[in-house]
Design a protein around this motif. Sequence first.
Motif, mmCIF file in Angstrom:
data_model
loop_
_atom_site.group_PDB
_atom_site.id
_atom_site.type_symbol
_atom_site.label_atom_id
_atom_site.label_comp_id
_atom_site.label_asym_id
_atom_site.label_seq_id
_atom_site.Cartn_x
_atom_site.Cartn_y
_atom_site.Cartn_z
ATOM 1 N N VAL A 55 0.862 -1.173 0.000
ATOM 2 C CA VAL A 55 0.000 0.000 0.000
ATOM 3 C C VAL A 55 0.905 1.231 0.000
ATOM 4 N N TRP A 56 0.757 2.056 -1.035
ATOM 5 C CA TRP A 56 1.574 3.258 -1.216
ATOM 6 C C TRP A 56 0.694 4.490 -1.047
ATOM 7 N N THR A 57 1.113 5.452 -0.234
ATOM 8 C CA THR A 57 0.442 6.744 -0.121
ATOM 9 C C THR A 57 1.426 7.828 -0.539
ATOM 10 N N VAL A 58 1.018 8.616 -1.523
ATOM 11 C CA VAL A 58 1.881 9.656 -2.074
ATOM 12 C C VAL A 58 1.933 10.843 -1.120
ATOM 13 N N LEU A 59 3.154 11.271 -0.811
ATOM 14 C CA LEU A 59 3.361 12.425 0.065
ATOM 15 C C LEU A 59 3.641 13.697 -0.728
ATOM 16 N N ASP A 60 4.544 13.611 -1.694
ATOM 17 C CA ASP A 60 4.979 14.768 -2.475
ATOM 18 C C ASP A 60 5.198 14.359 -3.920
ATOM 19 N N GLY A 61 5.141 15.360 -4.820
ATOM 20 C CA GLY A 61 5.407 15.105 -6.232
ATOM 21 C C GLY A 61 4.299 14.276 -6.847
ATOM 22 N N GLY A 62 4.687 13.392 -7.718
ATOM 23 C CA GLY A 62 3.717 12.533 -8.376
ATOM 24 C C GLY A 62 4.436 11.446 -9.139
ATOM 25 N N ALA A 63 3.664 10.540 -9.695
ATOM 26 C CA ALA A 63 4.252 9.423 -10.434
ATOM 27 C C ALA A 63 3.232 8.842 -11.395
ATOM 28 N N THR A 64 3.755 8.180 -12.395
ATOM 29 C CA THR A 64 2.964 7.293 -13.232
ATOM 30 C C THR A 64 3.362 5.892 -12.820
ATOM 31 N N VAL A 65 2.379 5.093 -12.480
ATOM 32 C CA VAL A 65 2.632 3.730 -12.019
ATOM 33 C C VAL A 65 2.101 2.767 -13.066
ATOM 34 N N GLU A 66 2.987 1.915 -13.578
ATOM 35 C CA GLU A 66 2.551 0.803 -14.428
ATOM 36 C C GLU A 66 2.200 -0.319 -13.465
ATOM 37 N N LEU A 67 0.954 -0.751 -13.460
ATOM 38 C CA LEU A 67 0.513 -1.784 -12.541
ATOM 39 C C LEU A 67 -0.332 -2.793 -13.295
ATOM 40 N N ASP A 68 0.230 -3.970 -13.473
ATOM 41 C CA ASP A 68 -0.472 -5.078 -14.124
ATOM 42 C C ASP A 68 -1.046 -4.663 -15.483
ATOM 43 N N GLY A 69 -0.217 -3.936 -16.268
ATOM 44 C CA GLY A 69 -0.600 -3.537 -17.613
ATOM 45 C C GLY A 69 -1.370 -2.233 -17.714
ATOM 46 N N GLU A 70 -1.710 -1.622 -16.584
ATOM 47 C CA GLU A 70 -2.417 -0.337 -16.572
ATOM 48 C C GLU A 70 -1.440 0.769 -16.218
ATOM 49 N N ARG A 71 -1.680 1.976 -16.709
ATOM 50 C CA ARG A 71 -0.886 3.150 -16.334
ATOM 51 C C ARG A 71 -1.770 4.050 -15.469
ATOM 52 N N LEU A 72 -1.324 4.300 -14.250
ATOM 53 C CA LEU A 72 -2.083 5.096 -13.291
ATOM 54 C C LEU A 72 -1.256 6.305 -12.884
ATOM 55 N N THR A 73 -1.881 7.469 -12.809
ATOM 56 C CA THR A 73 -1.203 8.672 -12.357
ATOM 57 C C THR A 73 -1.621 8.947 -10.923
ATOM 58 N N VAL A 74 -0.622 9.197 -10.055
ATOM 59 C CA VAL A 74 -0.901 9.468 -8.645
ATOM 60 C C VAL A 74 -0.250 10.775 -8.225
ATOM 61 N N ARG A 75 -0.915 11.457 -7.307
ATOM 62 C CA ARG A 75 -0.493 12.757 -6.790
ATOM 63 C C ARG A 75 -0.580 12.741 -5.259
ATOM 64 N N PRO B 143 -1.549 -5.142 -5.725
ATOM 65 C CA PRO B 143 -1.767 -6.543 -5.355
ATOM 66 C C PRO B 143 -0.491 -7.384 -5.484
ATOM 67 N N ALA B 144 -0.432 -8.424 -4.687
ATOM 68 C CA ALA B 144 0.691 -9.362 -4.773
ATOM 69 C C ALA B 144 0.802 -9.894 -6.193
ATOM 70 N N THR B 145 1.982 -10.057 -6.658
ATOM 71 C CA THR B 145 2.410 -10.640 -7.937
ATOM 72 C C THR B 145 2.084 -9.789 -9.162
ATOM 73 N N ALA B 146 1.437 -8.647 -8.998
ATOM 74 C CA ALA B 146 1.144 -7.789 -10.155
ATOM 75 C C ALA B 146 2.427 -7.078 -10.584
ATOM 76 N N PRO B 147 2.824 -7.212 -11.855
ATOM 77 C CA PRO B 147 4.010 -6.477 -12.315
ATOM 78 C C PRO B 147 3.794 -4.973 -12.137
ATOM 79 N N ARG B 148 4.858 -4.295 -11.690
ATOM 80 C CA ARG B 148 4.756 -2.870 -11.415
ATOM 81 C C ARG B 148 6.063 -2.152 -11.700
#
Length: 125
Positions: free
Chosen positions: A55-75, A83-88
Amino acid sequence: MSVIRHAQSRRTETPNAVMTTLASPTLGGAGQALWRVDMRPGAAGPLHTFDAEQVWTVLDGGATVELDGERLTVRPGDTIVMPATAPRRVHADPDAGFAAIVAAPPGAYAAAPDGTGRTVPPWTV
């Protein structure tokens, strides 16, 4: 109950980030490892898996996370459950970098997506 003092935190540098262990079995935590991730602007971690949920909680900045084939933007303020075993792979914002707090079971294994290079990251023990 125990207090883990800031002076006890453990810093581990990788080519992509600095991990600061805040709680783990070797620092007085039993059920969870807790660490801070700091990535320079534009840095990217390797594509890998983890054999336990993180479980990741963003404190500062931002990121694009590749997670199990999806691209997610977090701030800042966003929490992402990996999830366990999901490529990231985490890509820090090219201007602001990235900082997050991560919780996971201690001693879980990281590996390449094909299962090779299995290792326990030192910031989790």
